[in-house]
Design a protein around this motif. Sequence first.
Motif, short mmCIF file in Angstrom:
data_model
loop_
_atom_site.label_atom_id
_atom_site.label_comp_id
_atom_site.label_asym_id
_atom_site.label_seq_id
_atom_site.Cartn_x
_atom_site.Cartn_y
_atom_site.Cartn_z
N GLN A 167 -0.38 -1.01 11.40
CA GLN A 167 0.85 -0.23 11.47
C GLN A 167 1.77 -0.52 10.29
OE1 GLN A 167 2.42 -1.24 15.32
NE2 GLN A 167 1.10 0.20 16.42
N ALA A 168 1.85 -1.80 9.87
CA ALA A 168 2.68 -2.14 8.72
C ALA A 168 2.11 -1.51 7.45
CB ALA A 168 2.76 -3.66 8.57
N ALA A 169 0.76 -1.52 7.31
CA ALA A 169 0.15 -0.87 6.14
C ALA A 169 0.44 0.63 6.15
CB ALA A 169 -1.36 -1.14 6.14
N ARG A 267 7.12 2.79 -10.62
CA ARG A 267 6.85 1.34 -10.61
C ARG A 267 7.00 0.77 -9.21
NH1 ARG A 267 10.05 1.70 -15.32
NH2 ARG A 267 11.84 0.91 -14.14
N GLN A 268 8.02 1.23 -8.47
CA GLN A 268 8.23 0.73 -7.12
C GLN A 268 7.07 1.12 -6.20
OE1 GLN A 268 11.92 2.09 -5.47
NE2 GLN A 268 12.01 0.48 -3.92
N LEU A 272 4.68 -1.50 -4.41
CA LEU A 272 4.57 -1.47 -2.95
C LEU A 272 3.13 -1.26 -2.52
CD1 LEU A 272 6.18 -1.56 -0.33
CD2 LEU A 272 6.48 0.90 -0.48
N GLY A 273 2.37 -0.49 -3.30
CA GLY A 273 0.96 -0.32 -2.98
C GLY A 273 0.18 -1.60 -3.13
N ARG A 274 0.60 -2.46 -4.04
CA ARG A 274 -0.09 -3.74 -4.21
C ARG A 274 0.33 -4.75 -3.14
NH1 ARG A 274 0.81 -4.35 -10.77
NH2 ARG A 274 -0.60 -2.63 -11.39
N GLY A 275 1.49 -4.53 -2.51
CA GLY A 275 1.98 -5.44 -1.48
C GLY A 275 2.97 -6.43 -2.06
N ALA A 279 8.67 -6.19 -3.02
CA ALA A 279 8.52 -4.73 -3.09
C ALA A 279 8.95 -4.09 -1.77
CB ALA A 279 7.06 -4.37 -3.40
N VAL A 280 8.66 -4.74 -0.66
CA VAL A 280 9.08 -4.21 0.64
C VAL A 280 10.59 -4.25 0.76
CG1 VAL A 280 8.99 -4.59 3.13
CG2 VAL A 280 6.91 -4.77 1.78
#
Length: 408
Positions: A167-169, A267-268, A272-275, A279-280
Amino acid sequence: MPRTPFPRTLEVHARGHGMGATMEERGRPRAGRVTRFLLWCGAVDTGHLASRTELYRYSMVGVFVLLVALMAGITFTLYASIIAGAFQPAFLAYAAVWALLIFCLDRSIVGEPSYGGSRRSGPARAVFFGARVVLAVIVAWLIGDALVLMIFRPEIAEETARVHERQAAEARQRAVARLEFRAAELRKQLAHNKDLRDAAARAAERARKRYVEEAKGISGTGLVGYGPAAGDARTDYLDARGELRRVRKATALQDAGYDRQSAALTRQAVALGRGGDKAVAAVPGLKKEIDAIYANNGWLTQLRGLSAFMDANRDPAIASLPWLVRGLFVTLDLMPLSMKALGRWTIYGSRQRAEFDRQMGRDRLRADLDRARDRLEFDTAMTRESWRHDWRMDHMRTAPQNTNGVRR
């Protein structure tokens, strides 16, 4: 023949040596305080207990009534704690009320006399007992699930953690999609500004070309030189060039902001895709949403984790465990009712029925006496009225007459 009472001294002496005043008192089993309390919990009439076996048996009825009420309070606290995600002291008050309700309900069931001759109470008793069975099944189902959740807590916690991660992903992916959408909107705005500049540049170029051709006599009036037509063309050209400068200046300021925002959003989204926690935290509201996901350990979330664990493990022992727990709770919850259903064939039950028969006989005799008394009163009243009528008729026949033949 009436029994001659003991003198006071002899009675005290007899009771002091363990002798009762009657055979019934000497044969009745004695009970201590704890036993009397258990008999009270079982709603047992101690006057009908004929032996110590009956005393022990119906003491166990009180024990089961207490244990079922205690189990109801504990399981209610457990169930409420699992639903709320944590124990709260206020649950104890609600659990005490629920335990008291179950205690009173079971006590009323075991204390209801088993009268064999009362046919009218059969349907009502069946409805009452049936409602208790339905309540036991519902409670056993809910509490059984709660107990299964406690038994498989590590496995459910693992499944719940995987669900939370998924769910977090998904929340991060939705945030990335929102960032990419905003970046794409900014790129569209950049493309729109470029189209505005290109259109203004083309309009200015067309005006310049028309002005040059008019001045050279290539088109327009065909006159060479700067006449009125050429002046108008020059004015149009200057206006178009001014509009081009205005559009370029306005869109240049917008493009600078749009370009910075688009690059920052891109960039954000990549970060965020990398974790990563940074970023979160950089996305407004995303950290709060993810924290709420990980904090959601309520009843439904744990049931989903249990369902996922059951689906992943097809072991018959694991699959049958919830049903075994539910059956155990139903059996324990219905133990007072079962003992009540089997109590009609005991000496205690036979004495209850004998007392009921005696009471019913006294009621029938009292009713017959009432009817006989009413009949006697009616017959007496009718006899008295007949006697009065006959007396008046005799008085009229024997009354003296005057000379004219008229009674005086």
